[in-house]
Design a protein around this motif. Structure first.
Motif, PDB file in Angstrom:
ATOM      1  N   ALA A  24       0.667  -1.188   0.230  1.00 34.76           N
ATOM      2  CA  ALA A  24      -0.263  -0.032   0.553  1.00 34.76           C
ATOM      3  C   ALA A  24       1.082   1.335  -0.140  1.00 34.76           C
ATOM      4  O   ALA A  24       0.888   2.580  -0.794  1.00 34.76           O
ATOM      5  CB  ALA A  24      -1.245   0.028   1.018  1.00 34.76           C
ATOM      6  N   SER A  25       1.947   1.974   1.009  1.00 40.52           N
ATOM      7  CA  SER A  25       2.508   2.727   0.979  1.00 40.52           C
ATOM      8  C   SER A  25       3.636   2.323  -0.441  1.00 40.52           C
ATOM      9  O   SER A  25       3.957   4.097  -0.702  1.00 40.52           O
ATOM     10  CB  SER A  25       3.766   1.950   1.876  1.00 40.52           C
ATOM     11  N   LEU A  28       1.532   4.228  -2.978  1.00 39.14           N
ATOM     12  CA  LEU A  28       0.896   5.626  -2.658  1.00 39.14           C
ATOM     13  C   LEU A  28       1.621   6.446  -2.977  1.00 39.14           C
ATOM     14  O   LEU A  28       1.494   7.602  -4.073  1.00 39.14           O
ATOM     15  CB  LEU A  28       0.470   6.384  -1.169  1.00 39.14           C
ATOM     16  N   THR A  32       1.713   9.010  -6.387  1.00 43.25           N
ATOM     17  CA  THR A  32       2.604  10.791  -5.703  1.00 43.25           C
ATOM     18  C   THR A  32       3.561  11.657  -5.883  1.00 43.25           C
ATOM     19  O   THR A  32       3.567  12.606  -6.407  1.00 43.25           O
ATOM     20  CB  THR A  32       1.747  10.311  -4.110  1.00 43.25           C
ATOM     21  N   THR A  46       8.028   6.043  -0.239  1.00 41.31           N
ATOM     22  CA  THR A  46       7.197   4.529   0.354  1.00 41.31           C
ATOM     23  C   THR A  46       7.642   4.494   1.908  1.00 41.31           C
ATOM     24  O   THR A  46       7.158   4.595   2.311  1.00 41.31           O
ATOM     25  CB  THR A  46       8.040   3.619  -0.094  1.00 41.31           C
ATOM     26  N   LEU A  49       6.011   7.345   3.578  1.00 43.64           N
ATOM     27  CA  LEU A  49       3.887   7.047   3.583  1.00 43.64           C
ATOM     28  C   LEU A  49       4.112   5.926   4.022  1.00 43.64           C
ATOM     29  O   LEU A  49       2.763   5.269   3.734  1.00 43.64           O
ATOM     30  CB  LEU A  49       3.826   7.235   2.143  1.00 43.64           C
ATOM     31  N   LEU A  52      -0.161   6.285   6.309  1.00 52.24           N
ATOM     32  CA  LEU A  52      -0.402   6.287   5.804  1.00 52.24           C
ATOM     33  C   LEU A  52      -1.524   5.227   5.148  1.00 52.24           C
ATOM     34  O   LEU A  52      -2.458   4.896   4.768  1.00 52.24           O
ATOM     35  CB  LEU A  52      -0.212   7.029   4.264  1.00 52.24           C
ATOM     36  N   GLY A  53       0.042   4.189   4.734  1.00 56.25           N
ATOM     37  CA  GLY A  53       0.273   2.801   3.433  1.00 56.25           C
ATOM     38  C   GLY A  53      -0.371   2.020   5.164  1.00 56.25           C
ATOM     39  O   GLY A  53      -1.413   1.555   4.238  1.00 56.25           O
ATOM     40  N   VAL A  56      -4.729   2.884   4.460  1.00 56.08           N
ATOM     41  CA  VAL A  56      -4.779   1.783   3.511  1.00 56.08           C
ATOM     42  C   VAL A  56      -4.788   0.661   3.700  1.00 56.08           C
ATOM     43  O   VAL A  56      -6.520   0.448   2.961  1.00 56.08           O
ATOM     44  CB  VAL A  56      -4.234   2.524   2.198  1.00 56.08           C
TER      45      VAL A  56
END
Length: 130
Positions: A24-25, A28, A32, A46, A49, A52-53, A56
């Motif tokens: 997920a990271s 993202l 982005t 990575t 993030l 946030l990962g 998600v």
């Protein structure tokens, strides 16, 4: 679901969390970041993030698991509905056949249909006029 499902659920998620968060990271970071790509810049992006990962991945895991449970519940309900409809149709057809045989005076067929209805737990009645 039983206790075994809950134990397996926790173990399965504990095993896949690191991989899921990394994927997920990484997705993202890929979505982005712009500019030239290299493994170092990818891992740096990575790493920034990961929080946030994790969110998600958790949202995806919960939605997927609930979706799968809902899917199997819907399949089970459809099976129950089909079984009910099949039994209703079978009872109606048996009643119609019984009424026809009874009207024609075919006692052998009437007795046979009554025996089948008794075995299947179907109450024979005169069919409704259409």
């Amino acid at each position: 679901m039983g206790e075994w499902w809950e134990n397996r659920w926790f173990r399965r998620h504990a095993m896949f969390v690191p991989f899921g968060v990394f994927i997920a990271s990484g997705l993202l970071a890929y979505l982005t970041e712009s500019g030239p790509w290299g493994i170092r810049s990818f891992l740096k992006s990575t790493g920034e993030l990961v929080d946030l990962g994790a969110v998600v991945y958790a949202m995806t895991a919960v939605a997927t698991e609930r979706g799968v449970r809902m899917w199997f519940w819907a399949l089970d309900e459809r099976t129950k509905w089909r079984e009910k409809r099949r039994n209703e149709a079978q009872a109606e057809l048996l009643s119609q056949m019984w009424a026809s045989a009874h009207a024609e005076g075919n006692q052998e067929l009437v007795a046979w249909l009554e025996r089948i209805a008794q075995e299947k737990g179907i109450e024979l009645k005169e069919p409704l006029p259409r």
